[in-house]
Design a protein around this motif. Sequence first.
Motif, PDB file in Angstrom:
ATOM      1  N   TRP A  35       0.830  -1.214   0.000  1.00  0.00           N
ATOM      2  CA  TRP A  35       0.000   0.000   0.000  1.00  0.00           C
ATOM      3  C   TRP A  35       0.859   1.257   0.000  1.00  0.00           C
ATOM      4  CZ3 TRP A  35      -0.890   4.075   3.417  1.00  0.00           C
ATOM      5  CH2 TRP A  35      -2.022   4.862   3.154  1.00  0.00           C
ATOM      6  N   PHE A  54     -10.839   1.334   2.959  1.00  0.00           N
ATOM      7  CA  PHE A  54      -9.789   0.330   2.780  1.00  0.00           C
ATOM      8  C   PHE A  54     -10.324  -1.076   3.023  1.00  0.00           C
ATOM      9  CE2 PHE A  54      -6.376  -2.309   4.541  1.00  0.00           C
ATOM     10  CZ  PHE A  54      -5.484  -2.274   3.491  1.00  0.00           C
ATOM     11  N   LEU A  86      -2.984  -4.236  -6.213  1.00  0.00           N
ATOM     12  CA  LEU A  86      -3.391  -2.922  -5.702  1.00  0.00           C
ATOM     13  C   LEU A  86      -3.318  -1.852  -6.780  1.00  0.00           C
ATOM     14  CD1 LEU A  86      -4.334  -1.560  -3.117  1.00  0.00           C
ATOM     15  CD2 LEU A  86      -1.946  -1.167  -2.503  1.00  0.00           C
ATOM     16  N   ILE A 119     -13.567  -1.737   0.332  1.00  0.00           N
ATOM     17  CA  ILE A 119     -13.371  -1.577  -1.116  1.00  0.00           C
ATOM     18  C   ILE A 119     -11.977  -2.015  -1.549  1.00  0.00           C
ATOM     19  CG2 ILE A 119     -13.286   0.075  -3.027  1.00  0.00           C
ATOM     20  CD1 ILE A 119     -15.410   1.694  -1.612  1.00  0.00           C
ATOM     21  N   THR A 120     -10.962  -1.379  -0.987  1.00  0.00           N
ATOM     22  CA  THR A 120      -9.592  -1.640  -1.441  1.00  0.00           C
ATOM     23  C   THR A 120      -9.168  -3.083  -1.175  1.00  0.00           C
ATOM     24  OG1 THR A 120      -9.066   0.662  -0.890  1.00  0.00           O
ATOM     25  CG2 THR A 120      -7.229  -0.824  -1.347  1.00  0.00           C
ATOM     26  N   THR A 142      -8.342  -6.205  -3.812  1.00  0.00           N
ATOM     27  CA  THR A 142      -6.958  -6.675  -3.866  1.00  0.00           C
ATOM     28  C   THR A 142      -6.854  -8.153  -3.500  1.00  0.00           C
ATOM     29  OG1 THR A 142      -6.412  -4.458  -3.029  1.00  0.00           O
ATOM     30  CG2 THR A 142      -4.610  -5.988  -3.180  1.00  0.00           C
ATOM     31  N   VAL A 177      -6.489  -1.627  -8.855  1.00  0.00           N
ATOM     32  CA  VAL A 177      -7.734  -1.150  -8.234  1.00  0.00           C
ATOM     33  C   VAL A 177      -8.043   0.253  -8.740  1.00  0.00           C
ATOM     34  CG1 VAL A 177      -8.840  -0.520  -6.060  1.00  0.00           C
ATOM     35  CG2 VAL A 177      -7.420  -2.577  -6.197  1.00  0.00           C
ATOM     36  N   GLU A 234     -12.738   4.301  -4.703  1.00  0.00           N
ATOM     37  CA  GLU A 234     -12.380   4.749  -3.355  1.00  0.00           C
ATOM     38  C   GLU A 234     -12.784   6.216  -3.161  1.00  0.00           C
ATOM     39  OE1 GLU A 234      -8.425   1.994  -2.660  1.00  0.00           O
ATOM     40  OE2 GLU A 234      -8.232   3.913  -3.690  1.00  0.00           O
ATOM     41  N   ARG A 272     -11.414   6.634   5.895  1.00  0.00           N
ATOM     42  CA  ARG A 272     -10.295   5.967   5.223  1.00  0.00           C
ATOM     43  C   ARG A 272     -10.264   4.473   5.520  1.00  0.00           C
ATOM     44  NH1 ARG A 272      -6.442   9.309   3.024  1.00  0.00           N
ATOM     45  NH2 ARG A 272      -6.615  11.533   3.554  1.00  0.00           N
ATOM     46  N   THR A 298      -9.018   3.719  -8.403  1.00  0.00           N
ATOM     47  CA  THR A 298      -9.073   4.656  -7.274  1.00  0.00           C
ATOM     48  C   THR A 298     -10.343   5.499  -7.280  1.00  0.00           C
ATOM     49  OG1 THR A 298      -7.774   6.258  -8.552  1.00  0.00           O
ATOM     50  CG2 THR A 298      -6.567   4.781  -7.072  1.00  0.00           C
ATOM     51  N   ARG A 316       0.384   3.774  -3.035  1.00  0.00           N
ATOM     52  CA  ARG A 316      -0.501   4.913  -2.773  1.00  0.00           C
ATOM     53  C   ARG A 316       0.178   6.112  -2.111  1.00  0.00           C
ATOM     54  NH1 ARG A 316      -5.769   3.060  -3.281  1.00  0.00           N
ATOM     55  NH2 ARG A 316      -5.659   1.638  -5.066  1.00  0.00           N
TER      56      ARG A 316
END
Length: 229
Positions: free
Chosen positions: A34, A137, A115, A140-141, A145, A118, A123, A133, A120, A38
Amino acid sequence: MFLSDPEWQAVALSLKVSVVAVACSLPFGILMAWLLVRRQFPGKTLLDSIIHLPLVLPPVVVGYLLLLGFGRRGVIGEYLYDWFGFSFAFSWRGAALASAVIAFPLMVRAIRLALEAVDTRLEQAARTLGAGRWRVFLTITLPLTLPGIIVGTVLAFARSLGEFGATITFVSNIPGETRTLPSAMYTLIETPGAEGAAARLCVIAIVLALFSLLVSEWLTRWGRKRLGL
């Protein structure tokens, strides 16, 4: 297939070491992936290089560095032993640490690739709807992933099963404590008349590695199907 008690012991210890190595390193693998995908920060390229360093270093070098850092008189290991009576050296915990370090780059790389794929915008849409946040994570994230996490986990497990150089350098080859499957094979190969036992362990190693790869492929397809990919 008939195995002697020491051979079963080596197989069981390898499985134990690999499971512990993967379970303990997975949260850090997700975190590192991550950060690399990110976040922008000074030293990012250096961090990426350090994470992948075990891929290009000889495993014996990795084991020696672990011995310097986490041995009974190591930079960190000395304090762990003096304060908590805990030691990685010459124990199965050290074998798990060595396996985790060697397999970590494979785990991070697989999670990182997933990742990066994905979207964004999903998000960002969730954030505009009021999701925090951590909720974004976790809901969704992380699910998106999942295929990469599965692949990274299984690859790291398979690599841990086959780890030899760093392990034998860091924790030696102690029967019942640090003699994993590769170490047991090495011992049998060096023992006159033990070719049959070495061949049996070789077959076991191939079967476990092949099974891990097949499980990885099946779980990846399952994860993609659930995500509609």
